[in-house]
Design a protein around this motif. Structure first.
Motif, short mmCIF file in Angstrom:
data_model
loop_
_atom_site.label_atom_id
_atom_site.label_comp_id
_atom_site.label_asym_id
_atom_site.label_seq_id
_atom_site.Cartn_x
_atom_site.Cartn_y
_atom_site.Cartn_z
N ASP A 120 5.93 -0.31 11.16
CA ASP A 120 6.52 0.62 10.19
C ASP A 120 7.55 -0.05 9.29
OD1 ASP A 120 4.93 2.64 11.15
OD2 ASP A 120 6.51 3.54 12.39
N LYS A 152 5.83 -1.86 6.51
CA LYS A 152 5.23 -0.91 5.57
C LYS A 152 6.29 -0.24 4.72
CE LYS A 152 2.60 1.14 8.78
NZ LYS A 152 1.55 1.99 9.39
N ILE A 201 0.61 5.61 3.60
CA ILE A 201 1.25 4.49 4.28
C ILE A 201 0.82 4.39 5.74
CG2 ILE A 201 3.36 5.77 4.82
CD1 ILE A 201 4.92 3.15 4.31
N TRP A 260 -2.32 2.22 6.19
CA TRP A 260 -2.34 0.82 5.78
C TRP A 260 -2.73 -0.06 6.95
CZ3 TRP A 260 2.83 0.11 2.66
CH2 TRP A 260 2.71 0.74 1.42
#
Length: 181
Positions: free
Chosen positions: A20, A23, A45, A48
């Motif tokens: 995370d 990202k 997101i 991804w």
């Protein structure tokens, strides 16, 4: 309560997912592009990922065969140090961020994963590995947004992270990817 029957087939791929924090770093760098190119179809997101092997349409019954062997593969492979860096586009239609770090190890892991999947009796078309993280796609009537957005990623360099887990991901056309449970 969801009463939709489980699909008999899924589009399946094996991937690595950035943590995370990595990202979030990239999402912050993309804020100007989100505002400047609202017609792009931006990937969520949470979706991804870096695809190692696209297996195509598989029967749902193949998934339980793959989960334990891929878990063993991930546990036996040293963690790769990867990062997100720069960006570009494919065919004026797909905007991506590049992958930085142990690219030789990434190519070896992808080759090992592909061989392992085949050893389970699952055949799939071989696509060359082009390490990237897909960010957005253009709409059919928009051939300029992706090439215009790509240079904004040129100077992006994200933090490195240890890529330790393989993800078996399934998607339904139109619904996007998600982990297979």
């Amino acid at each position: 309560m969801n009463h939709d029957p489980a699909p008999s087939t899924l589009r399946v791929f094996v991937a690595l997912a950035p943590p995370d924090e990595a990202k979030d770093e990239l999402a912050a760098a993309l804020k100007p592009a989100y505002a400047a190119y609202p017609r792009l179809r931006w990937n969520r997101i949470e979706d991804w990922h870096v695809t190692l092997a696209f297996l195509g349409e598989l029967p749902s019954t193949a998934v339980p065969l793959l989960q334990p062997v891929l878990a063993r593969q991930a546990a036996s492979h040293p963690a790769l140090q990867l990062g997100l860096r720069g960006g570009g586009h494919f065919d004026e239609r797909l905007l991506w961020s590049g992958i930085d770090g142990d690219l030789d190890g990434l190519h070896q892991l992808a080759a090992d994963v592909r061989a392992l999947v085949r050893s389970c009796g699952i055949e799939f078309g071989e696509r060359p590995l082009r390490p990237h993280l897909t960010l957005a796609r253009s709409r059919r009537d928009d051939s300029t947004s992706v090439p215009q957005a790509a240079p904004g990623l040129a100077d992006f360099v994200g933090r490195r992270w240890p890529a330790e887990r393989l993800h078996l991901v399934g998607s339904n056309i139109g619904r996007g990817p998600g982990p297979i449970r």
